[in-house]
Design a protein around this motif. Sequence first.
Motif, mmCIF file in Angstrom:
data_model
loop_
_atom_site.group_PDB
_atom_site.id
_atom_site.type_symbol
_atom_site.label_atom_id
_atom_site.label_comp_id
_atom_site.label_asym_id
_atom_site.label_seq_id
_atom_site.Cartn_x
_atom_site.Cartn_y
_atom_site.Cartn_z
ATOM 1 N N ILE A 74 0.917 -1.304 0.106
ATOM 2 C CA ILE A 74 0.144 -0.034 0.154
ATOM 3 C C ILE A 74 0.670 1.200 0.126
ATOM 4 C CG2 ILE A 74 -1.903 -1.006 1.072
ATOM 5 C CD1 ILE A 74 -0.983 0.332 3.846
ATOM 6 N N SER A 75 2.001 1.222 0.128
ATOM 7 C CA SER A 75 2.838 2.377 0.233
ATOM 8 C C SER A 75 4.064 2.197 -0.244
ATOM 9 C CB SER A 75 3.081 3.046 1.693
ATOM 10 O OG SER A 75 3.719 1.798 2.343
ATOM 11 N N TYR A 76 4.835 3.121 -0.720
ATOM 12 C CA TYR A 76 6.208 2.893 -1.591
ATOM 13 C C TYR A 76 6.994 4.143 -1.078
ATOM 14 C CZ TYR A 76 3.578 -0.431 -4.280
ATOM 15 O OH TYR A 76 2.668 -1.433 -4.641
ATOM 16 N N ASP A 77 8.438 3.674 -0.934
ATOM 17 C CA ASP A 77 9.361 4.611 -0.679
ATOM 18 C C ASP A 77 9.851 5.129 -2.093
ATOM 19 O OD1 ASP A 77 9.347 4.500 2.150
ATOM 20 O OD2 ASP A 77 10.678 2.883 2.315
ATOM 21 N N ILE A 78 10.134 6.386 -2.094
ATOM 22 C CA ILE A 78 10.556 6.983 -3.537
ATOM 23 C C ILE A 78 12.097 7.830 -3.115
ATOM 24 C CG2 ILE A 78 10.339 8.262 -5.565
ATOM 25 C CD1 ILE A 78 7.357 7.857 -4.947
ATOM 26 N N GLY A 79 13.197 7.342 -3.741
ATOM 27 C CA GLY A 79 14.346 8.098 -3.476
ATOM 28 C C GLY A 79 15.502 7.062 -3.830
ATOM 29 N N SER A 80 16.568 7.690 -3.904
ATOM 30 C CA SER A 80 17.850 7.033 -4.620
ATOM 31 C C SER A 80 18.282 5.709 -3.715
ATOM 32 C CB SER A 80 19.125 7.841 -4.524
ATOM 33 O OG SER A 80 18.960 8.935 -5.508
ATOM 34 N N ALA A 81 17.938 5.761 -2.419
ATOM 35 C CA ALA A 81 18.272 4.612 -1.556
ATOM 36 C C ALA A 81 17.057 3.758 -1.291
ATOM 37 C CB ALA A 81 18.692 5.144 -0.271
ATOM 38 N N PRO A 171 10.795 12.943 -4.765
ATOM 39 C CA PRO A 171 10.440 14.128 -5.517
ATOM 40 C C PRO A 171 9.832 15.171 -4.339
ATOM 41 C CG PRO A 171 9.283 12.125 -6.253
ATOM 42 C CD PRO A 171 10.274 11.835 -4.996
ATOM 43 N N ILE A 172 9.979 16.416 -4.620
ATOM 44 C CA ILE A 172 9.570 17.544 -3.689
ATOM 45 C C ILE A 172 8.017 17.514 -3.752
ATOM 46 C CG2 ILE A 172 9.413 19.947 -3.391
ATOM 47 C CD1 ILE A 172 12.002 20.177 -4.748
ATOM 48 N N LYS A 173 7.220 17.232 -4.917
ATOM 49 C CA LYS A 173 5.893 17.415 -4.892
ATOM 50 C C LYS A 173 5.603 16.117 -5.987
ATOM 51 C CE LYS A 173 3.913 21.300 -4.364
ATOM 52 N NZ LYS A 173 3.366 22.658 -4.663
ATOM 53 N N ILE A 174 4.392 15.598 -5.772
ATOM 54 C CA ILE A 174 3.679 14.734 -6.686
ATOM 55 C C ILE A 174 2.336 15.324 -7.249
ATOM 56 C CG2 ILE A 174 2.709 12.521 -7.407
ATOM 57 C CD1 ILE A 174 4.831 11.119 -5.701
ATOM 58 N N VAL A 175 2.176 15.828 -8.442
ATOM 59 C CA VAL A 175 1.092 16.760 -8.550
ATOM 60 C C VAL A 175 -0.034 15.980 -9.404
ATOM 61 C CG1 VAL A 175 2.577 18.786 -8.775
ATOM 62 C CG2 VAL A 175 2.397 17.454 -10.669
ATOM 63 N N ALA A 176 0.271 14.629 -10.005
ATOM 64 C CA ALA A 176 -0.593 13.974 -10.602
ATOM 65 C C ALA A 176 -0.353 12.372 -10.607
ATOM 66 C CB ALA A 176 -1.056 14.388 -12.016
ATOM 67 N N VAL A 177 -1.169 11.656 -10.377
ATOM 68 C CA VAL A 177 -0.973 10.126 -10.480
ATOM 69 C C VAL A 177 -2.029 9.649 -11.153
ATOM 70 C CG1 VAL A 177 -0.697 8.172 -9.153
ATOM 71 C CG2 VAL A 177 0.196 10.245 -8.340
ATOM 72 N N ARG A 178 -1.590 8.725 -12.185
ATOM 73 C CA ARG A 178 -2.351 7.711 -12.862
ATOM 74 C C ARG A 178 -2.082 6.318 -12.843
ATOM 75 N NH1 ARG A 178 -0.336 12.022 -14.826
ATOM 76 N NH2 ARG A 178 1.750 10.762 -15.344
ATOM 77 N N ARG A 179 -2.943 5.383 -13.104
ATOM 78 C CA ARG A 179 -2.649 3.861 -13.134
ATOM 79 C C ARG A 179 -2.678 3.552 -14.653
ATOM 80 N NH1 ARG A 179 -8.327 3.152 -11.039
ATOM 81 N NH2 ARG A 179 -9.236 1.905 -12.589
ATOM 82 N N GLN A 212 -6.995 6.349 -5.415
ATOM 83 C CA GLN A 212 -6.680 7.744 -4.928
ATOM 84 C C GLN A 212 -5.038 7.241 -4.309
ATOM 85 O OE1 GLN A 212 -10.126 9.117 -2.008
ATOM 86 N NE2 GLN A 212 -10.364 6.953 -2.087
ATOM 87 N N TYR A 213 -4.606 8.571 -4.077
ATOM 88 C CA TYR A 213 -3.197 8.456 -3.598
ATOM 89 C C TYR A 213 -2.929 9.617 -2.600
ATOM 90 C CZ TYR A 213 -1.732 12.630 -6.333
ATOM 91 O OH TYR A 213 -1.959 13.798 -6.839
ATOM 92 N N TYR A 214 -1.859 9.452 -1.812
ATOM 93 C CA TYR A 214 -1.346 10.344 -0.780
ATOM 94 C C TYR A 214 0.061 10.560 -0.806
ATOM 95 C CZ TYR A 214 0.373 12.281 3.511
ATOM 96 O OH TYR A 214 1.252 13.022 4.596
ATOM 97 N N TYR A 215 0.792 11.602 -1.021
ATOM 98 C CA TYR A 215 2.183 11.621 -0.900
ATOM 99 C C TYR A 215 2.608 12.613 0.168
ATOM 100 C CZ TYR A 215 7.101 12.552 -2.429
ATOM 101 O OH TYR A 215 8.359 12.659 -2.548
ATOM 102 N N LEU A 219 11.944 13.260 4.670
ATOM 103 C CA LEU A 219 13.403 14.026 4.619
ATOM 104 C C LEU A 219 14.217 13.361 3.601
ATOM 105 C CD1 LEU A 219 14.952 16.078 5.715
ATOM 106 C CD2 LEU A 219 15.832 14.678 7.537
ATOM 107 N N ALA A 220 14.523 12.099 3.728
ATOM 108 C CA ALA A 220 15.499 11.370 2.887
ATOM 109 C C ALA A 220 14.637 10.594 1.606
ATOM 110 C CB ALA A 220 16.269 10.217 3.321
ATOM 111 N N LEU A 221 13.488 9.912 2.146
ATOM 112 C CA LEU A 221 12.706 9.123 1.052
ATOM 113 C C LEU A 221 11.345 9.755 1.200
ATOM 114 C CD1 LEU A 221 14.061 5.473 1.885
ATOM 115 C CD2 LEU A 221 14.591 6.953 -0.078
ATOM 116 N N GLY A 222 10.638 9.981 -0.143
ATOM 117 C CA GLY A 222 9.251 10.321 -0.019
ATOM 118 C C GLY A 222 8.434 9.008 0.129
ATOM 119 N N LYS A 223 7.309 8.983 0.489
ATOM 120 C CA LYS A 223 6.366 7.985 0.612
ATOM 121 C C LYS A 223 4.929 8.199 -0.198
ATOM 122 C CE LYS A 223 6.933 5.721 4.287
ATOM 123 N NZ LYS A 223 7.296 4.061 4.014
ATOM 124 N N LEU A 224 4.791 7.253 -0.917
ATOM 125 C CA LEU A 224 3.650 7.426 -1.879
ATOM 126 C C LEU A 224 2.712 6.408 -1.535
ATOM 127 C CD1 LEU A 224 1.812 8.585 -4.277
ATOM 128 C CD2 LEU A 224 3.139 6.714 -5.756
#
Length: 315
Positions: A74-81, A171-179, A212-215, A219-224
């Motif tokens: 249900i959730s995903y970390d986003i970032g280089s690590a 990402p600093i911000k996610i503005v639109a998500v699609r499947r 639906q989504y929430y981002y 600090l180090a990893l974004g969570k979608l």
Amino acid sequence: MTTSGSSDYSTTRNDIIQEAYELGGVLRAGQAVSGAQLAKGSRVLNAMVKAWMASGIHIWTVVEAVLIPQSEQISYDIGSASTDHVTLKSDYVETTLAAAAISGATSITVASATGIAASDKIAVVLDDGTVHFTTVNGAPAGAVITLLAGLADSAASGMKVMAYTSALVRPIKIVAVRRKNLSSGYETNLTRLERLDYQALANKDSEGLPSQYYYDPQLALGKLYLYQRETAISEIITFTCHRPIEDFDAAADSPDLPQEWIKALNYGLALDLGDSFDIPEQRYGRIAAQFAATMSALAGHDREEGSVFLQPDLG
């Protein structure tokens, strides 16, 4: 009249620092920057550009990205690590199996291996609806790809295979998500939720296609967070986001900004260095005025053009 025929002028980190010190009168034209001055200028330059990101995201930092989901997550970390699988759309490769693969297979034959290289991350949709993630073991031999870890289940011919090289930065911000449906390619918009709206969902583990989504940038990893979660993977997630402006790490690094921003970098850095080097008030005022004028000219330059529609509220 003869023109150069080129329009690729740029600058470097050290040239920006040199120019800033000269504008402030700290150095004479052509006078070498000391090691201490260079280190100070680099710190202030990077801090200044990071602060600019808070004043409004610029169109050159808007990118398209792809998330390859995992079954029942249900959730995903986003970032280089991150250990989740998110990448730039331009780095994403999608193909299909050209032949069935058995459980435990350490090589697969695909319709096309173009764009897939050694050490890439690779994902194979399996017959049980889950996705097998592993690494490409060596360069593909024609359409045959060797896998570092054997398949966890069988995969029929025609099943999707996806690969990428590098993870997406936070990402600093996610503005639109699609499947995106893996079979038809059709995309469906997801509705954005605020933190409290997401937290108010009664059953966050509800199964189904995400709607639906929430981002949360963190600090180090974004969570979608996605609602609902897929069990049998039939769709991937595509999204539009704002990436950070890249750092100035080395002397020859060019700005991660368009040419139009070079003057703003020079005058902005001279202004930020002013207090540290006690620039005379009159000169400091001229620098501030030039910087303000430059930023004012740029204010509407880095925004996408679009239509605005107004209509009366009829109750």
